[in-house]
Motif scaffolding. Structure first.
Motif, mmCIF file in Angstrom:
data_model
loop_
_atom_site.group_PDB
_atom_site.id
_atom_site.type_symbol
_atom_site.label_atom_id
_atom_site.label_comp_id
_atom_site.label_asym_id
_atom_site.label_seq_id
_atom_site.Cartn_x
_atom_site.Cartn_y
_atom_site.Cartn_z
ATOM 1 N N SER A 28 -40.810 -10.773 11.569
ATOM 2 C CA SER A 28 -40.069 -10.604 12.667
ATOM 3 C C SER A 28 -40.871 -9.563 13.405
ATOM 4 O O SER A 28 -40.693 -9.385 14.719
ATOM 5 N N GLY A 91 -47.032 -8.895 26.352
ATOM 6 C CA GLY A 91 -46.263 -9.223 25.137
ATOM 7 C C GLY A 91 -44.966 -9.324 25.951
ATOM 8 O O GLY A 91 -44.652 -9.081 27.274
ATOM 9 N N THR A 92 -43.781 -9.446 25.069
ATOM 10 C CA THR A 92 -42.305 -9.647 25.780
ATOM 11 C C THR A 92 -42.219 -8.290 26.653
ATOM 12 O O THR A 92 -41.572 -8.118 27.566
ATOM 13 N N THR A 93 -42.575 -6.955 25.841
ATOM 14 C CA THR A 93 -42.197 -5.827 26.575
ATOM 15 C C THR A 93 -42.770 -5.865 27.899
ATOM 16 O O THR A 93 -42.249 -5.393 28.896
ATOM 17 N N HIS A 121 -33.252 -5.116 21.717
ATOM 18 C CA HIS A 121 -34.375 -4.328 21.155
ATOM 19 C C HIS A 121 -34.826 -3.179 22.398
ATOM 20 O O HIS A 121 -34.214 -3.747 23.542
ATOM 21 N N THR A 169 -30.753 -10.767 24.759
ATOM 22 C CA THR A 169 -31.777 -11.492 23.888
ATOM 23 C C THR A 169 -31.099 -12.642 23.345
ATOM 24 O O THR A 169 -29.979 -13.226 23.236
ATOM 25 N N VAL A 171 -32.121 -14.021 20.569
ATOM 26 C CA VAL A 171 -31.805 -13.805 18.762
ATOM 27 C C VAL A 171 -32.140 -12.422 18.543
ATOM 28 O O VAL A 171 -33.228 -11.865 19.098
ATOM 29 N N ASN A 173 -33.378 -9.354 16.588
ATOM 30 C CA ASN A 173 -34.316 -9.082 15.726
ATOM 31 C C ASN A 173 -33.727 -8.219 14.569
ATOM 32 O O ASN A 173 -34.523 -7.791 13.612
ATOM 33 N N ASP A 198 -34.633 -12.259 26.642
ATOM 34 C CA ASP A 198 -35.815 -11.825 25.428
ATOM 35 C C ASP A 198 -35.866 -12.699 24.514
ATOM 36 O O ASP A 198 -35.132 -12.851 23.711
ATOM 37 N N ALA A 200 -38.359 -13.190 22.183
ATOM 38 C CA ALA A 200 -39.338 -12.807 21.236
ATOM 39 C C ALA A 200 -39.041 -13.086 19.848
ATOM 40 O O ALA A 200 -39.880 -13.389 19.190
ATOM 41 N N GLN A 201 -37.742 -13.385 19.485
ATOM 42 C CA GLN A 201 -37.369 -14.090 18.165
ATOM 43 C C GLN A 201 -36.873 -15.216 18.139
ATOM 44 O O GLN A 201 -36.416 -15.869 17.114
ATOM 45 N N SER A 221 -43.581 -13.104 22.881
ATOM 46 C CA SER A 221 -44.967 -12.579 22.504
ATOM 47 C C SER A 221 -45.620 -13.550 21.660
ATOM 48 O O SER A 221 -44.999 -14.244 20.794
ATOM 49 N N HIS A 223 -47.834 -12.828 19.232
ATOM 50 C CA HIS A 223 -47.906 -12.499 17.681
ATOM 51 C C HIS A 223 -47.044 -12.574 16.795
ATOM 52 O O HIS A 223 -46.776 -12.398 15.705
ATOM 53 N N LYS A 224 -45.629 -13.108 17.412
ATOM 54 C CA LYS A 224 -44.556 -13.362 16.630
ATOM 55 C C LYS A 224 -44.605 -14.842 16.299
ATOM 56 O O LYS A 224 -43.713 -15.377 15.724
HETATM 57 N N1 PMP Z 1 -37.523 -7.900 21.699
HETATM 58 C C1 PMP Z 1 -37.437 -8.229 20.492
HETATM 59 C C2 PMP Z 1 -36.030 -9.117 20.077
HETATM 60 C C3 PMP Z 1 -38.186 -7.891 19.358
HETATM 61 O O1 PMP Z 1 -38.086 -8.327 18.061
HETATM 62 C C4 PMP Z 1 -39.459 -7.482 19.815
HETATM 63 C C5 PMP Z 1 -40.605 -7.170 19.044
HETATM 64 N N2 PMP Z 1 -40.022 -6.588 17.642
HETATM 65 C C6 PMP Z 1 -39.689 -7.242 21.265
HETATM 66 C C7 PMP Z 1 -38.644 -7.539 22.022
HETATM 67 C C8 PMP Z 1 -40.837 -6.610 21.744
HETATM 68 O O2 PMP Z 1 -41.959 -7.166 21.627
HETATM 69 P P1 PMP Z 1 -43.511 -6.758 21.787
HETATM 70 O O3 PMP Z 1 -43.810 -5.624 20.965
HETATM 71 O O4 PMP Z 1 -44.310 -8.109 21.390
HETATM 72 O O5 PMP Z 1 -43.659 -6.549 23.387
#
Ligand code: PMP
Length: 407
Positions: A28, A91-93, A121, A169, A171, A173, A198, A200-201, A221, A223-224
């Motif tokens: 995660s 990335g997501t952020t 998140h 979100t 899902v 995290n 979001d 990301a998950q 993202s 990398h996940k």
């Molecule tokens: N949203 C969620 C639900 C996440 O789990 C994460 C990463 N932990 C992020 C956003 C941020 O992703 P990133 O650090 O790749 O931008």
């Protein structure tokens, strides 16, 4: 799914940590990449490293093809209507910040409301807080149920004629909650609000169809999802993105530059100023190929099997508290063991070779909701096995015994 064949693709898993085989349960935070991804990236660096959208030479053309094919791959992976709707970000952020800045600054005015949840998140809460501050707007929270789920009637209940954006979100995290995005999008749109998700998950672990969900924005993202760090995606509906202004300016994103005025090029490059993440896009493309080859549905059902197996075994440990829903959870388990600080727990597990996450998981408001300052989290992916979970559970039990034993 041939788990033995899959594990061979992830050489990083074949190592010892403190003398024990590595058991990686921190997907995660960041997933591992198969050789197919790292090979695609080294092939780029060894054979056609070059800038994109610029040169007419052979290497530059090949790099541009690789980069743009990655965009096409992402488009079909999430079933976006058009490739212009796929913006590569860090990335997501970065993707969520882009929406909050570019879309938010123009579409939010004083007194407007932005609906979020307490399970977000930090990446999907802080950009909205800052937007609300800039515009004198208000953040409104969808209340969570005790088990960390959201009731649709509570989404409906917080919507007003001032609601402009719903940011949620897919899902969690921390809790593993899988939100009903399709229904939440329907509620948002009924109230003439936009929805940004979001992902990301979610994208790494289940099939996501942005057209079917009918979301306005969706972020995730690389990398996940078996890909490299440094790349992510913002999906946005073309008609919305078209009207948005860039938040970064420079090379590539311009159409025409004069000494005092400039104009922007079309989507998607309008939002990709400067040299983009070329090797990373190529790596992400290979990651998508890998997921497609194994099958997103197969990955999901295997993970569901793993998480159920782990959940049942962990539930039997005395003094354990597991957060989030009992049913319908994504492949992660966040927990605390009575009498053991999560950092001590993660350190003890690490000495057995087991990698889990400890801390607030970038979700401090959610920690407050749960009444804790931190937790431990084990998360699973297609390369994990039940044997690994057995070892992890034994290690958990040993750790508990060590920390709570009366000498
Ligand atoms: N949203 C969620 C639900 C996440 O789990 C994460 C990463 N932990 C992020 C956003 C941020 O992703 P990133 O650090 O790749 O931008």
């Amino acid at each position: 799914m041939d788990i033995n064949a899959i594990r061979k693709d992830f050489p990083i898993l074949n190592q010892k940590v403190h003398g024990n085989p590595l058991i990686y349960l921190d997907t995660s935070a960041t997933s591992q990449s198969p050789v197919q991804v790292t090979d695609a990236m080294s092939e780029y660096y060894n054979e056609y490293n070059s800038n994109v959208h610029r040169g007419v030479h052979t290497l530059g053309t090949k790099a541009t093809d690789g980069y743009e094919q990655a965009r096409m791959k992402v488009r079909s992976f999430i079933n976006a209507k058009r490739y212009e709707e796929i913006i590569f970000t860090r990335g997501t952020t970065a993707a969520i910040n882009l929406v909050a800045r570019s879309f938010g600054d123009v579409n939010i005015s004083e007194g407007d409301e932005i609906v979020v949840t307490e399970m977000e998140h930090h990446a999907n809460i802080v950009p909205w807080q800052e937007l609300a501050k800039r515009k004198n707007a208000k953040l409104v929270f969808i209340p969570l149920e005790e088990d960390g789920t959201i009731k649709l009637e509570n989404v409906e209940a917080v919507m007003t004629d001032k609601t402009k954006i719903v940011a949620v979100t897919h899902v969690s995290n921390v809790l593993g909650t899988i939100n009903d995005i399709k229904s939440i999008a329907e509620i948002a749109h009924k109230h003439d609000a936009y929805i940004t998700v979001d992902g990301a998950q979610s994208v790494p672990h289940m099939s996501v169809d942005v057209q079917d969900l009918d979301v306005d924005f969706y972020a995730f993202s690389g990398h996940k999802m078996l890909g490299p760090t440094g790349i992510g995606v913002l999906y946005g509906k073309a008609e919305i993105l078209d009207k948005m202004e860039p938040i970064e300016y420079g090379g590539d994103m311009i159409d025409f530059v004069d000494l005092r005025e400039s104009t922007w090029t079309d989507l998607p490059v309008k939002f990709e100023a400067g040299t983009p993440m070329i090797a990373e896009a190529i790596g992400l493309s290979a990651a998508i190929d890998y997921i497609n080859e194994v099958g997103a549905d197969e990955i999901l059902s295997y993970e569901q099997e793993l998480v159920k197996y782990a959940y049942d075994k962990m539930s039997e440990i005395e003094g354990i508290e597991i957060y989030g829903p009992t049913e319908e959870r994504a492949g992660l388990i966040t927990f605390n063991l009575d009498g053991v600080h999560p950092h001590d727990l993660a350190t003890a597990l690490d000495s057995d070779g087991v990698a889990v996450r400890a801390g607030h998981h970038c979700a401090q408001p959610l920690m407050k909701f749960l009444g804790v300052s931190s937790t431990a989290r084990a998360s699973f992916y297609l390369y994990n096995t039940k044997d690994e979970i057995d070892f992890f559970i034994d290690s958990l039990k040993r750790t508990k015994e060590f920390f709570t034993h009366e000498f």
